[in-house]
Design an enzyme around this catalytic site. Structure first.
Site, PDB file in Angstrom:
ATOM      1  N   HIS A 167       0.798  -1.232   0.000  1.00  7.68           N
ATOM      2  CA  HIS A 167       0.000   0.000   0.000  1.00  7.68           C
ATOM      3  C   HIS A 167       0.828   1.279   0.000  1.00  7.68           C
ATOM      4  CE1 HIS A 167       1.008   0.111   4.271  1.00  7.68           C
ATOM      5  NE2 HIS A 167       0.700   1.377   4.223  1.00  7.68           N
TER       6      HIS A 167
HETATM    7  C1  UD1 Z   1      -1.749   5.717   5.574  1.00  7.11           C
HETATM    8  C2  UD1 Z   1      -0.410   6.218   6.111  1.00  7.11           C
HETATM    9  C3  UD1 Z   1       0.597   5.075   6.137  1.00  7.11           C
HETATM   10  C4  UD1 Z   1       0.020   3.846   6.850  1.00  7.11           C
HETATM   11  C5  UD1 Z   1      -1.292   3.461   6.214  1.00  7.11           C
HETATM   12  C6  UD1 Z   1      -1.936   2.253   6.864  1.00  7.11           C
HETATM   13  C7  UD1 Z   1       0.064   8.578   5.601  1.00  7.11           C
HETATM   14  C8  UD1 Z   1       0.901   9.498   4.817  1.00  7.11           C
HETATM   15  N1  UD1 Z   1       0.149   7.279   5.292  1.00  7.11           N
HETATM   16  O1  UD1 Z   1      -1.608   5.424   4.189  1.00  7.11           O
HETATM   17  O2  UD1 Z   1       1.746   5.507   6.809  1.00  7.11           O
HETATM   18  O3  UD1 Z   1       0.927   2.770   6.746  1.00  7.11           O
HETATM   19  O4  UD1 Z   1      -2.185   4.583   6.285  1.00  7.11           O
HETATM   20  O5  UD1 Z   1      -3.008   1.793   6.137  1.00  7.11           O
HETATM   21  O6  UD1 Z   1      -0.646   9.005   6.491  1.00  7.11           O
HETATM   22  N2  UD1 Z   1      -9.021   5.150   1.408  1.00  7.11           N
HETATM   23  C9  UD1 Z   1     -10.225   4.491   1.261  1.00  7.11           C
HETATM   24  N3  UD1 Z   1     -10.783   3.958   2.399  1.00  7.11           N
HETATM   25  C10 UD1 Z   1     -10.200   4.057   3.608  1.00  7.11           C
HETATM   26  C11 UD1 Z   1      -8.965   4.713   3.723  1.00  7.11           C
HETATM   27  C12 UD1 Z   1      -8.385   5.243   2.610  1.00  7.11           C
HETATM   28  O7  UD1 Z   1     -10.783   4.385   0.181  1.00  7.11           O
HETATM   29  O8  UD1 Z   1     -10.771   3.562   4.589  1.00  7.11           O
HETATM   30  C13 UD1 Z   1      -8.400   5.773   0.229  1.00  7.11           C
HETATM   31  C14 UD1 Z   1      -8.237   7.271   0.400  1.00  7.11           C
HETATM   32  O9  UD1 Z   1      -9.377   7.968   0.027  1.00  7.11           O
HETATM   33  C15 UD1 Z   1      -7.052   7.562  -0.477  1.00  7.11           C
HETATM   34  C16 UD1 Z   1      -6.228   6.295  -0.369  1.00  7.11           C
HETATM   35  O10 UD1 Z   1      -7.093   5.259   0.067  1.00  7.11           O
HETATM   36  O11 UD1 Z   1      -7.441   7.746  -1.819  1.00  7.11           O
HETATM   37  C17 UD1 Z   1      -5.051   6.434   0.553  1.00  7.11           C
HETATM   38  O12 UD1 Z   1      -5.448   6.803   1.855  1.00  7.11           O
HETATM   39  P1  UD1 Z   1      -4.496   7.726   2.761  1.00  7.11           P
HETATM   40  O13 UD1 Z   1      -5.289   8.328   3.828  1.00  7.11           O
HETATM   41  O14 UD1 Z   1      -3.676   8.631   1.897  1.00  7.11           O
HETATM   42  O15 UD1 Z   1      -3.523   6.767   3.492  1.00  7.11           O
HETATM   43  P2  UD1 Z   1      -2.908   5.330   3.267  1.00  7.11           P
HETATM   44  O16 UD1 Z   1      -2.440   5.108   1.895  1.00  7.11           O
HETATM   45  O17 UD1 Z   1      -3.865   4.343   3.841  1.00  7.11           O
END
Ligand code: UD1
Length: 368
Positions: free
Chosen positions: A210
């Site tokens: 991820h």
């Molecule tokens: C975040 C953390 C990372 C951690 C990870 C665990 C940062 C910079 N990164 O990354 O250190 O290891 O969490 O999972 O804070 N999304 C969904 N549903 C959800 C959550 C996220 O669809 O429940 C989508 C978001 O809308 C976004 C993408 O996934 O488009 C990434 O989410 P983001 O909040 O940027 O963090 P992670 O990639 O999960």
């Protein structure tokens, strides 16, 4: 009656729900402390958030800011604004932040500007790669925190090298180890996951990916999938897919079904994950937490990155850095199969009482 010290905890992403569960429990047990929990909303899907609250008995947050999605800066900025407001209203004596996510840094920045002391759990971790958003979050948070809870000796060394006053640093062990020990006995009740996955034997590889460095780069993501597909010809590969990765696959026009040897599933809860981790032959991941969990459960790990914050695991050969190159991933798989249990003997992450030590230190902060 003595006034209770008010701790405002900021959580928002999946690994923080795990870490906070044990700390919240220990805070609840302490008569002099009360906790006010703020969920930023960074992770919002039920299987990325709610399930962790239920399984780990984490108290429901007092506030959910509902800030999920968006670019790095925009997400952090929106959190900062909302957290400042929340902290001004809640008037905590201390703000507690966890790990290295955008929620961590936003919580710390909001607090420092309101002159509220900050305690950082899992302080001092460094990958020395400032292209990672997590590395920026770690460095900024550590340098504005007042109480730094380091999980390992290496973390203490990193903080000392950066000139942080040693009086602020507390080596307490790793709260994730506490959680793993506490919930380990419940894991077997979740063995149903085997049936659901049609895993008759226990010979399988558990894979997750991820990190931005892997998902933002189509070539790296394909390299990882190719490597796992090849491993799949030897042994089942199970991959709970993070929403970020799923979105990126769609964006790149990659049909995951083409990788027929990888069994892709939706993200799963902590206890199902624990069962799968414990019984895996190998864990292949780019997650920080899973590298440690592999070690807790004496399972060899390959990390699909070029560096790790948990370098003690590489030093003791429990973990190997393989990047996103398919050949190195496959070679890592073969060499992991020959590893012996003796590499997992050292108590690298404490005795399972990190949260007790941490909460005891927090209780020494004066309530205003
Ligand atoms: C975040 C953390 C990372 C951690 C990870 C665990 C940062 C910079 N990164 O990354 O250190 O290891 O969490 O999972 O804070 N999304 C969904 N549903 C959800 C959550 C996220 O669809 O429940 C989508 C978001 O809308 C976004 C993408 O996934 O488009 C990434 O989410 P983001 O909040 O940027 O963090 P992670 O990639 O999960």
């Amino acid at each position: 009656m003595v006034k209770q010290m008010r701790i405002l905890s900021v959580i928002g992403a999946r690994p923080q729900f795990v870490k906070a569960s044990i700390v919240s429990l220990r805070i609840k047990e302490h008569h002099a402390l009360e906790e006010y929990i703020v969920h930023t909303g960074q992770h919002y899907d039920a299987n990325m958030s709610d399930i962790f609250f239920d399984e780990l008995r984490l108290p429901k947050p007092h506030v959910n800011l509902g800030i999920g999605g968006g670019e790095q800066g925009a997400q952090t900025g929106r959190m900062l604004e909302a957290l400042e407001r929340t902290m001004s209203e809640a008037k905590p004596d201390i703000v507690l932040v966890y790990g290295d996510t955008n929620s961590t840094m936003a919580g710390a920045l909001a607090a420092v500007k309101l002159h509220i002391p900050i305690a950082h759990v899992e302080s001092g971790l460094r990958s020395f790669n400032r292209l990672m958003p997590e590395e920026i979050n770690r460095v900024v948070t550590d340098h504005i925190s007042d109480i730094l809870f380091a999980p390992t000796c290496l973390a203490v060394d990193n903080l000392t090298r950066e000139g942080i006053d040693h009086k602020k640093i507390h080596l307490v062990g790793d709260v994730m180890y506490d959680v793993a020990m506490l919930f380990s006995k419940h894991a077997d009740m979740h063995a149903k996951v085997y049936g659901d996955l049609e895993l008759s034997g226990k010979d399988y590889v558990l894979a997750t990916v991820h990190r931005a460095e892997n998902t933002e780069d189509r070539g790296r993501l394909v390299g990882i999938l190719e490597g796992l597909q090849t491993i799949g010809a030897h042994m089942a590969v199970i991959m709970p897919l993070h929403p970020r990765t799923r979105k990126k696959l769609l964006e790149y026009g990659i049909d995951i079904k083409r990788y027929s040897k990888i069994k892709v599933i939706d993200p799963i809860g902590y206890l199902d994950m624990m069962v799968l981790e414990k019984n895996a032959k190998l864990i292949a991941t780019d997650s920080g937490g899973m590298q440690k969990e592999a070690y807790f459960y004496k399972v060899p790990c390959i990390t699909m990155r070029h560096e790790t914050e948990w370098s003690e695991l590489v030093q003791c050969h429990a973990n190997e850095l393989v990047g996103a190159d398919p050949t190195r991933i496959v070679n890592g798989f073969h060499s992991a199969l020959g590893k012996t249990e003796s590499i997992f003997e050292a108590k690298l992450y404490g005795e399972g009482d990190a949260a007790v030590s941490l909460v005891s230190r927090l209780s020494e902060v004066q309530a205003s």
